[in-house]
Design a protein around this motif. Structure first.
Motif, PDB file in Angstrom:
ATOM      1  N   ARG A 614       0.834  -1.201   0.000  1.00 28.95           N
ATOM      2  CA  ARG A 614       0.000   0.000   0.000  1.00 28.95           C
ATOM      3  C   ARG A 614       0.870   1.253   0.000  1.00 28.95           C
ATOM      4  N   THR A 615       1.954   1.236   0.751  1.00 24.32           N
ATOM      5  CA  THR A 615       2.863   2.377   0.765  1.00 24.32           C
ATOM      6  C   THR A 615       3.438   2.621  -0.624  1.00 24.32           C
ATOM      7  N   ALA A 616       3.789   1.552  -1.320  1.00 21.59           N
ATOM      8  CA  ALA A 616       4.321   1.693  -2.679  1.00 21.59           C
ATOM      9  C   ALA A 616       3.289   2.321  -3.608  1.00 21.59           C
ATOM     10  N   LEU A 617       2.039   1.881  -3.499  1.00 22.76           N
ATOM     11  CA  LEU A 617       0.985   2.421  -4.357  1.00 22.76           C
ATOM     12  C   LEU A 617       0.723   3.893  -4.060  1.00 22.76           C
ATOM     13  N   LEU A 618       0.932   4.302  -2.814  1.00 23.95           N
ATOM     14  CA  LEU A 618       0.689   5.690  -2.424  1.00 23.95           C
ATOM     15  C   LEU A 618       1.881   6.597  -2.678  1.00 23.95           C
ATOM     16  N   GLY A 619       2.958   6.058  -3.179  1.00 23.16           N
ATOM     17  CA  GLY A 619       4.110   6.888  -3.487  1.00 23.16           C
ATOM     18  C   GLY A 619       3.803   7.849  -4.622  1.00 23.16           C
ATOM     19  N   THR A 620       4.324   9.065  -4.523  1.00 23.40           N
ATOM     20  CA  THR A 620       4.031  10.089  -5.518  1.00 23.40           C
ATOM     21  C   THR A 620       5.094  10.199  -6.605  1.00 23.40           C
ATOM     22  N   ALA A 621       6.111   9.346  -6.579  1.00 21.80           N
ATOM     23  CA  ALA A 621       7.125   9.381  -7.630  1.00 21.80           C
ATOM     24  C   ALA A 621       6.441   9.223  -8.986  1.00 21.80           C
ATOM     25  N   PRO A 622       6.649  10.149  -9.925  1.00 17.43           N
ATOM     26  CA  PRO A 622       5.879  10.156 -11.178  1.00 17.43           C
ATOM     27  C   PRO A 622       5.988   8.852 -11.966  1.00 17.43           C
ATOM     28  N   GLY A 623       4.840   8.235 -12.198  1.00 15.95           N
ATOM     29  CA  GLY A 623       4.787   7.060 -13.067  1.00 15.95           C
ATOM     30  C   GLY A 623       5.443   5.821 -12.520  1.00 15.95           C
ATOM     31  N   ALA A 624       5.735   5.775 -11.214  1.00 18.71           N
ATOM     32  CA  ALA A 624       6.388   4.594 -10.653  1.00 18.71           C
ATOM     33  C   ALA A 624       5.568   3.345 -10.919  1.00 18.71           C
ATOM     34  N   VAL A 625       6.241   2.232 -11.243  1.00 19.74           N
ATOM     35  CA  VAL A 625       5.562   0.958 -11.446  1.00 19.74           C
ATOM     36  C   VAL A 625       5.783   0.096 -10.216  1.00 19.74           C
ATOM     37  N   VAL A 626       4.776  -0.704  -9.879  1.00 19.50           N
ATOM     38  CA  VAL A 626       4.806  -1.492  -8.644  1.00 19.50           C
ATOM     39  C   VAL A 626       4.523  -2.942  -8.970  1.00 19.50           C
ATOM     40  N   ALA A 627       5.375  -3.817  -8.463  1.00 16.43           N
ATOM     41  CA  ALA A 627       5.151  -5.262  -8.550  1.00 16.43           C
ATOM     42  C   ALA A 627       5.207  -5.823  -7.143  1.00 16.43           C
ATOM     43  N   ALA A 628       4.233  -6.644  -6.787  1.00 18.63           N
ATOM     44  CA  ALA A 628       4.183  -7.195  -5.431  1.00 18.63           C
ATOM     45  C   ALA A 628       3.874  -8.673  -5.490  1.00 18.63           C
ATOM     46  N   GLY A 629       4.560  -9.441  -4.637  1.00 16.41           N
ATOM     47  CA  GLY A 629       4.295 -10.877  -4.572  1.00 16.41           C
ATOM     48  C   GLY A 629       5.504 -11.635  -4.102  1.00 16.41           C
ATOM     49  N   LEU A 630       5.454 -12.928  -4.282  1.00 18.99           N
ATOM     50  CA  LEU A 630       6.556 -13.786  -3.882  1.00 18.99           C
ATOM     51  C   LEU A 630       7.739 -13.596  -4.816  1.00 18.99           C
ATOM     52  N   PRO A 631       8.957 -13.817  -4.315  1.00 16.47           N
ATOM     53  CA  PRO A 631      10.117 -13.645  -5.197  1.00 16.47           C
ATOM     54  C   PRO A 631      10.118 -14.672  -6.324  1.00 16.47           C
ATOM     55  N   ARG A 632      10.634 -14.270  -7.464  1.00 13.84           N
ATOM     56  CA  ARG A 632      10.773 -15.186  -8.594  1.00 13.84           C
ATOM     57  C   ARG A 632      12.181 -15.767  -8.563  1.00 13.84           C
ATOM     58  N   THR A 633      12.253 -17.073  -8.656  1.00 13.83           N
ATOM     59  CA  THR A 633      13.548 -17.748  -8.586  1.00 13.83           C
ATOM     60  C   THR A 633      14.139 -17.917  -9.981  1.00 13.83           C
ATOM     61  N   ALA A 634      15.383 -18.402 -10.012  1.00 13.41           N
ATOM     62  CA  ALA A 634      16.094 -18.526 -11.281  1.00 13.41           C
ATOM     63  C   ALA A 634      15.389 -19.465 -12.252  1.00 13.41           C
ATOM     64  N   ASP A 635      14.661 -20.465 -11.742  1.00  9.96           N
ATOM     65  CA  ASP A 635      13.974 -21.395 -12.646  1.00  9.96           C
ATOM     66  C   ASP A 635      12.619 -20.869 -13.110  1.00  9.96           C
ATOM     67  N   GLY A 636      12.299 -19.604 -12.740  1.00  8.50           N
ATOM     68  CA  GLY A 636      11.054 -18.994 -13.201  1.00  8.50           C
ATOM     69  C   GLY A 636       9.870 -19.224 -12.301  1.00  8.50           C
ATOM     70  N   SER A 637      10.041 -19.992 -11.240  1.00 14.32           N
ATOM     71  CA  SER A 637       8.919 -20.229 -10.341  1.00 14.32           C
ATOM     72  C   SER A 637       8.798 -19.073  -9.359  1.00 14.32           C
ATOM     73  N   GLY A 638       7.671 -19.028  -8.680  1.00 17.10           N
ATOM     74  CA  GLY A 638       7.465 -17.988  -7.671  1.00 17.10           C
ATOM     75  C   GLY A 638       6.722 -16.805  -8.240  1.00 17.10           C
ATOM     76  N   GLY A 639       7.251 -15.604  -8.001  1.00 15.63           N
ATOM     77  CA  GLY A 639       6.549 -14.370  -8.321  1.00 15.63           C
ATOM     78  C   GLY A 639       6.167 -14.228  -9.781  1.00 15.63           C
ATOM     79  N   GLU A 640       5.128 -13.440 -10.023  1.00 13.88           N
ATOM     80  CA  GLU A 640       4.558 -13.308 -11.356  1.00 13.88           C
ATOM     81  C   GLU A 640       5.125 -12.132 -12.146  1.00 13.88           C
ATOM     82  N   PHE A 641       6.047 -11.372 -11.572  1.00 14.24           N
ATOM     83  CA  PHE A 641       6.549 -10.169 -12.227  1.00 14.24           C
ATOM     84  C   PHE A 641       8.061 -10.263 -12.433  1.00 14.24           C
ATOM     85  N   PRO A 642       8.562  -9.795 -13.568  1.00 13.92           N
ATOM     86  CA  PRO A 642      10.021  -9.758 -13.754  1.00 13.92           C
ATOM     87  C   PRO A 642      10.749  -8.970 -12.678  1.00 13.92           C
ATOM     88  N   LEU A 643      10.121  -7.905 -12.141  1.00 11.41           N
ATOM     89  CA  LEU A 643      10.779  -7.106 -11.114  1.00 11.41           C
ATOM     90  C   LEU A 643      11.027  -7.889  -9.825  1.00 11.41           C
TER      91      LEU A 643
END
Length: 684
Positions: A614-643
């Motif tokens: 929620r803090t990330a979404l409320l940040g006022t940095a212009p055009g900031a992109v936000v990805a939230a979730g579990l970390p993505r591991t080297a084999d591609g499992s886990g989080g759904e975002f490249p970030l």
């Protein structure tokens, strides 16, 4: 033969029973004009257009006028909201020839679709120096029959002039920090320091300019930018352009004081303004901004949402006046003191009149007033005020309601998805996030085909025949990106990727400029290409924003480069005409700030992850992109975002990473520290 009976456009269906033999736009109509050797009469409008209805009643429903049209013309009716490309091409000709434009637009064409005479609304009899519609018809017919070479030469010259307007926007350099600074100076000169907004009457809500001003303040600390944004938003929210009972904004104000609106309510205006007020609250904590953002969101859900989960295009300006039985503009919204007393009783009626500026003389027509909310009105207990509004709203609901154009326009639904998703996240309204998700799902199910190409419209769950234009791809991608940030569901980033890839493949010229229609779209007399924002973001600037955000999520150099090349036009137009490229200036602010990439790593159900998110979404940095979730591991499992790739928990706690160009600051587990990194207050 009723050729409009099977169309999906409510505007065209309104004309299906006219005595005019209307044709939809298509090759058959032009073949018929060639066969009969008659000109084409092209009439362009939209469902919520007041003067379109007026001309229809005065001329298109008149048997004698219709008979003349049918005998001497092939008559084509176009919904500008379904075919913005046709509207743009011929409106450019109208504006070039007459110095003004508007709807209904009336254009006379040859069988090759080349225009030779045009205008907007024509009255049924000569008025205020304007010829009657019948005089125009007779004059065009006389010229067509008696001076065909002259008509052909005029058409050739107009088409040649339009072709000569093809400007090369792509060679301008990447805009630097001086461009928004010069744009701010220009806006300051045009700012109405008394009533808010920019310029004089008629005055349109400057939603995209407000977004630019908020981003510029966030990046530079320029207090003047924030002041103009805040004062403009407050003036609109207190004026008649805002529906003080039901929420939502009318299309524009006929005066510079925001008192009397043109009463039609458009989805795009309300989506853009809902988001602008939410962002103003994010920057200032303004209670008024929060209230208006939520009321506008609730208006869209209550009055524009369709059974399929999307959002209808508009509500009409006109509705039936119970006193006369006639359809008149504003009848649904205006009040007299006696009507307030009838609903509320004498004490509350007098209080409501004082609160909302309802006078015996009236501020509108026939002694009625449009409700306003003065900042220096009487103090009133909030519970009593809420009760007054609720009773008036219930009484208004008994009046004949304005008509609704219930077609789904892809671009405008993309704007609504972004606004509702963010409002839901900011104000702890999961129901609004659900409505945003349902609308996004409709866009995928109904509007996107197997190749991810977008259809422009749908109605009743049935997809329309018209291809999506650039603004559809840019705005829907923006909606998906906002929804991905709020929900943490990477599938929306994937869908945005499909659309931005198509922008690169089908809408981008070799020089980096952008076209409004795809490479393989229907060939008109000119391929439309317009970077300027009007009431909604241009396709050009919407696409630039989506390309930049997608690049920030994924590191794609192709998308980043395309965004930078497209933004060259802002360097050319921003200092000269900042009011008309506000969205482009807002995207430039994001470019200058990075934009920042924010990765929030942790289990979505963990309250500590939610606090960082929620803090990330409320940040006022212009055009900031936000990805939230579990970390993505080297084999591609886990989080759904490249970030989220290779992000680790700090001390086994949910953590946030703030990066620019994928170079990251020290990760933090503290929401307050994250807020400081993003230029925001720690959210309560």
């Amino acid at each position: 033969m009723n050729r409009l009976a099977g169309v999906t456009s409510p505007y065209l269906l309104q004309h299906a029973d006219n005595p005019v033999d209307w044709w939809p736009w298509g090759p058959e109509a032009f073949e018929e004009a060639k066969r009969r050797d008659v000109p084409v009469l092209l009439s362009v409008g939209y469902s919520a257009c007041h003067w379109c209805h007026v001309m229809a009643h005065e001329s298109f429903e008149d048997e004698l006028t219709a008979a003349y049209m049918n005998e001497h013309f092939v008559n084509i009716k176009v919904d500008r909201e379904e075919r913005p490309d046709i509207d743009a091409v011929y409106m450019e000709a109208v504006q070039a020839a007459t110095g003004q434009g508007g709807w209904p637009m009336t254009v006379f064409l040859g069988a090759d679709a080349a225009p030779f005479y045009f205008g907007t609304y024509f009255p049924p009899e000569p008025r205020h120096g304007m010829p009657s519609f019948m005089q125009v018809l007779e004059g065009v017919r006389t010229a067509w029959v008696g001076r065909p070479e002259e008509v052909a030469e005029v058409a050739r010259r107009i088409v040649g002039d339009l072709a000569g307007r093809q400007l090369d926007y792509g060679k301008a350099g990447l805009p630097g920090a001086e461009v928004p600074a010069q744009a701010l100076l220009g806006l300051t000169r045009e700012y109405d320091s008394v009533h808010g907004g920019f310029g004089g009457a008629p005055k349109f809500p400057p939603s995209m300019v407000v977004e630019f001003l908020l981003r510029h303040h966030a990046r530079t600390g320029a207090e003047g930018a924030l002041q103009m944004a805040g004062e403009t938003c407050e003036a609109m929210a207190r004026g008649g352009i805002y529906d003080q009972l039901g929420g939502g904004f009318a299309r524009y104000s006929v005066d510079r004081e925001w008192v009397v609106p043109h009463f039609e309510k458009m989805l795009y205006d309300n989506a853009l303004l809902c988001r602008a007020y939410a962002h103003l609250w994010r920057s200032t904590g303004s209670d008024l901004a929060r209230r208006v953002a939520l009321e506008t969101a609730d208006f869209m859900v209550r009055e524009l949402r369709t059974r399929e989960g999307g959002f209808a295009s508009a509500l009409d300006a006109d509705s039936e006046d119970p006193a006369t039985g006639k359809h008149v503009e504003g009848a649904y919204y205006a009040w007299t003191p006696a009507q307030l007393t009838e609903v509320l009783g004498e004490a509350d009626g007098e209080l409501a009149a004082a609160l909302f500026g309802v006078t015996g003389e009236g501020t509108f027509e026939h002694g009625t007033s449009v409700l306003q909310l003065s900042a220096d009105g009487p103090d009133v207990d909030p519970e009593r005020f809420g009760g007054i509004k609720a009773r008036l709203l219930a009484a208004r609901a008994e009046r004949p309601a304005p008509g609704r154009d219930d077609k789904i326009v892809a671009a405008w639904n993309g704007l609504a998805v972004a606004a509702l998703a963010e409002c839901g996240a900011y104000f702890d309204r999961p129901d609004l996030v659900e409505r945003a998700t349902e609308a996004a799902d409709l866009l995928v199910r109904v509007h996107m085909d197997g190749r991810a190409r977008l259809a422009r419209t749908s109605r009743d769950g049935k997809v329309g025949v018209n291809a999506g234009v650039l603004e559809d791809y840019g705005d829907v991608a923006e909606g998906f990106l906002a929804l991905a940030a709020v929900t943490g569901e990477g599938v929306w980033l994937e869908f945005a990727g499909f659309l931005t890839d198509l922008i690169l493949d089908r809408f981008t010229a070799e020089d980096g400029s952008l076209y409004d229609t795809a490479h393989d779209a229907e060939q008109l007399i000119r391929r439309p290409q317009d970077p300027t924002d009007t009431a909604a973001p241009s396709g050009w600037t919407a696409a630039a924003g989506a390309l930049l955000s997608y690049a920030a999520h994924t590191g794609s150099s192709a998308h980043r480069t395309a965004a930078e090349r497209a933004l060259g036009v802002v360097g050319a137009l921003g200092p000269r005409a900042p009011r008309f490229i506000g969205q482009g200036l807002a995207v430039v602010e994001a470019l200058l700030d990075g934009p920042r990439e924010v990765a929030v790593v942790g289990h979505p159900q963990d309250p500590a992850t939610a606090a960082l998110h929620r803090t990330a979404l409320l940040g006022t940095a212009p055009g900031a992109v936000v990805a939230a979730g579990l970390p993505r591991t080297a084999d591609g499992s886990g989080g759904e975002f490249p970030l989220l790739a290779d992000r680790v928990l700090v001390d086994d706690l949910p953590s946030a990473y703030v990066c620019r160009h994928f170079v990251c600051a020290r990760p933090t587990t503290d929401p307050a520290e994250l807020a400081d990194q993003l230029g925001a207050e720690y959210p309560a």
